[in-house]
Design a protein around this motif. Structure first.
Motif, PDB file in Angstrom:
ATOM      1  N   THR A   8     -12.949  -8.575   0.939  1.00  8.43           N
ATOM      2  CA  THR A   8     -12.096  -8.342  -0.220  1.00  8.43           C
ATOM      3  C   THR A   8     -10.727  -8.982  -0.078  1.00  8.43           C
ATOM      4  O   THR A   8     -10.218  -9.591  -1.012  1.00  8.43           O
ATOM      5  CB  THR A   8     -11.922  -6.821  -0.446  1.00  8.43           C
ATOM      6  N   HIS A   9     -10.134  -8.875   1.078  1.00  7.93           N
ATOM      7  CA  HIS A   9      -8.769  -9.362   1.257  1.00  7.93           C
ATOM      8  C   HIS A   9      -8.676 -10.886   1.322  1.00  7.93           C
ATOM      9  O   HIS A   9      -7.587 -11.440   1.356  1.00  7.93           O
ATOM     10  CB  HIS A   9      -8.127  -8.709   2.481  1.00  7.93           C
TER      11      HIS A   9
ATOM     12  N   THR B 292       0.810  -1.220   0.000  1.00  7.22           N
ATOM     13  CA  THR B 292       0.000   0.000   0.000  1.00  7.22           C
ATOM     14  C   THR B 292       0.839   1.264   0.000  1.00  7.22           C
ATOM     15  O   THR B 292       0.285   2.352  -0.045  1.00  7.22           O
ATOM     16  CB  THR B 292      -0.924   0.050   1.238  1.00  7.22           C
ATOM     17  N   ASP B 293       2.147   1.165   0.053  1.00  9.10           N
ATOM     18  CA  ASP B 293       2.965   2.369   0.192  1.00  9.10           C
ATOM     19  C   ASP B 293       3.964   2.538  -0.947  1.00  9.10           C
ATOM     20  O   ASP B 293       5.054   3.035  -0.752  1.00  9.10           O
ATOM     21  CB  ASP B 293       3.684   2.360   1.537  1.00  9.10           C
TER      22      ASP B 293
ATOM     23  N   LEU C 183      -5.372   6.010 -14.216  1.00  4.76           N
ATOM     24  CA  LEU C 183      -4.102   5.455 -13.735  1.00  4.76           C
ATOM     25  C   LEU C 183      -4.328   4.183 -12.922  1.00  4.76           C
ATOM     26  O   LEU C 183      -3.580   3.209 -13.050  1.00  4.76           O
ATOM     27  CB  LEU C 183      -3.357   6.495 -12.899  1.00  4.76           C
ATOM     28  N   ARG C 184      -5.372   4.180 -12.115  1.00  4.02           N
ATOM     29  CA  ARG C 184      -5.678   2.980 -11.335  1.00  4.02           C
ATOM     30  C   ARG C 184      -6.127   1.827 -12.243  1.00  4.02           C
ATOM     31  O   ARG C 184      -5.802   0.677 -11.983  1.00  4.02           O
ATOM     32  CB  ARG C 184      -6.758   3.292 -10.301  1.00  4.02           C
ATOM     33  N   THR C 185      -6.864   2.149 -13.301  1.00  4.79           N
ATOM     34  CA  THR C 185      -7.279   1.114 -14.262  1.00  4.79           C
ATOM     35  C   THR C 185      -6.058   0.421 -14.850  1.00  4.79           C
ATOM     36  O   THR C 185      -5.977  -0.816 -14.883  1.00  4.79           O
ATOM     37  CB  THR C 185      -8.119   1.732 -15.400  1.00  4.79           C
TER      38      THR C 185
ATOM     39  N   MET D 179      -2.903  -0.837  -3.124  1.00  5.68           N
ATOM     40  CA  MET D 179      -4.174  -1.316  -2.582  1.00  5.68           C
ATOM     41  C   MET D 179      -4.452  -0.598  -1.270  1.00  5.68           C
ATOM     42  O   MET D 179      -3.521  -0.180  -0.580  1.00  5.68           O
ATOM     43  CB  MET D 179      -4.101  -2.823  -2.332  1.00  5.68           C
ATOM     44  N   PRO D 180      -5.735  -0.447  -0.923  1.00  7.94           N
ATOM     45  CA  PRO D 180      -6.036   0.173   0.365  1.00  7.94           C
ATOM     46  C   PRO D 180      -5.567  -0.722   1.496  1.00  7.94           C
ATOM     47  O   PRO D 180      -5.482  -1.940   1.345  1.00  7.94           O
ATOM     48  CB  PRO D 180      -7.561   0.306   0.350  1.00  7.94           C
ATOM     49  N   PRO D 181      -5.257  -0.124   2.631  1.00  7.78           N
ATOM     50  CA  PRO D 181      -4.846  -0.953   3.766  1.00  7.78           C
ATOM     51  C   PRO D 181      -6.008  -1.824   4.220  1.00  7.78           C
ATOM     52  O   PRO D 181      -7.170  -1.456   4.035  1.00  7.78           O
ATOM     53  CB  PRO D 181      -4.462   0.071   4.836  1.00  7.78           C
TER      54      PRO D 181
END
Length: 194
Positions: free
Chosen positions: A89-90, A6-7, A161-163, A179-181
């Motif tokens: 989701t995870h 995520t970073d 950009l995410r696509t 990805m989100p945390p």
């Protein structure tokens, strides 16, 4: 639970978009502060001096709220601050997550690009016709359309950009997209007053 990166540092176009998002969210914050100043001034003048500002709600509704909302959209998406349902989701396969997000962001990019295009068209039309709102102070309407255009175009670019990043992650099997945390599900001892 899978370990999602995520970073990842910003590079290239994404870094430029991030700087634009930072500038717009700064303007959004200034607009929010201006709303508070205008409302406090209006209330003070209304109840103490019996002379309210006749233009305050038009200024807030036509310009400042539009700025607050649309200028903060893209940065909020970038910070993973929009509401999302990530209950399970995870636990899904990583590649399925990436292709699903690529499709969702792709459709969002198309929709937001259409909104930005229409807002650009309406900005030009309102500017050319010198359209004004019907109020105490006849404010021009084109700045509202321009703010809508700028905010929508920037979030469309971020979604684009995410696509690309999620599609590349799906194709390569590598974690290219941020990805989100994962949700924080640990309970606190002070939660609910316990």
């Amino acid at each position: 639970m899978q370990n999602f990166k995520t970073d990842r540092p910003e590079t290239g176009i994404s870094a430029v978009v991030t700087r634009a998002e930072t500038a717009l969210v700064f303007l959004s914050g200034i607009a929010l502060a201006a709303i508070m100043v205008v409302v406090v001034t209006d209330v003070t003048m209304r109840y103490i001096l019996r002379s309210p500002l006749g233009w305050s709600y038009d200024l807030i509704g036509s310009y400042l709220m539009v700025c607050v909302f649309f200028f903060a959209l893209s940065d909020t998406l970038h910070q993973h601050g929009h509401i999302s349902i990530d209950f399970f989701t995870h636990s899904l396969p990583r590649r399925f997550i990436h292709i699903s997000l690529a499709v969702g962001y792709g459709l969002s990019t198309a929709l937001l690009a259409m909104i930005a295009w229409q807002a650009w068209y309406r900005t030009g039309a309102a500017f050319s016709a010198n359209n004004l709102i019907s109020a105490t102070v006849p404010w021009p309407t084109w700045p509202s359309y321009f703010m809508l255009c700028a905010g929508s175009a920037l979030i469309a670019l971020r979604c684009g950009l995410r696509t690309i990043a999620h599609a590349a992650s799906f194709v390569t099997g590598r974690e290219i997209a941020n990805m989100p945390p994962p949700p924080n599900t640990a309970s606190s001892e002070t939660e609910h007053g316990e």
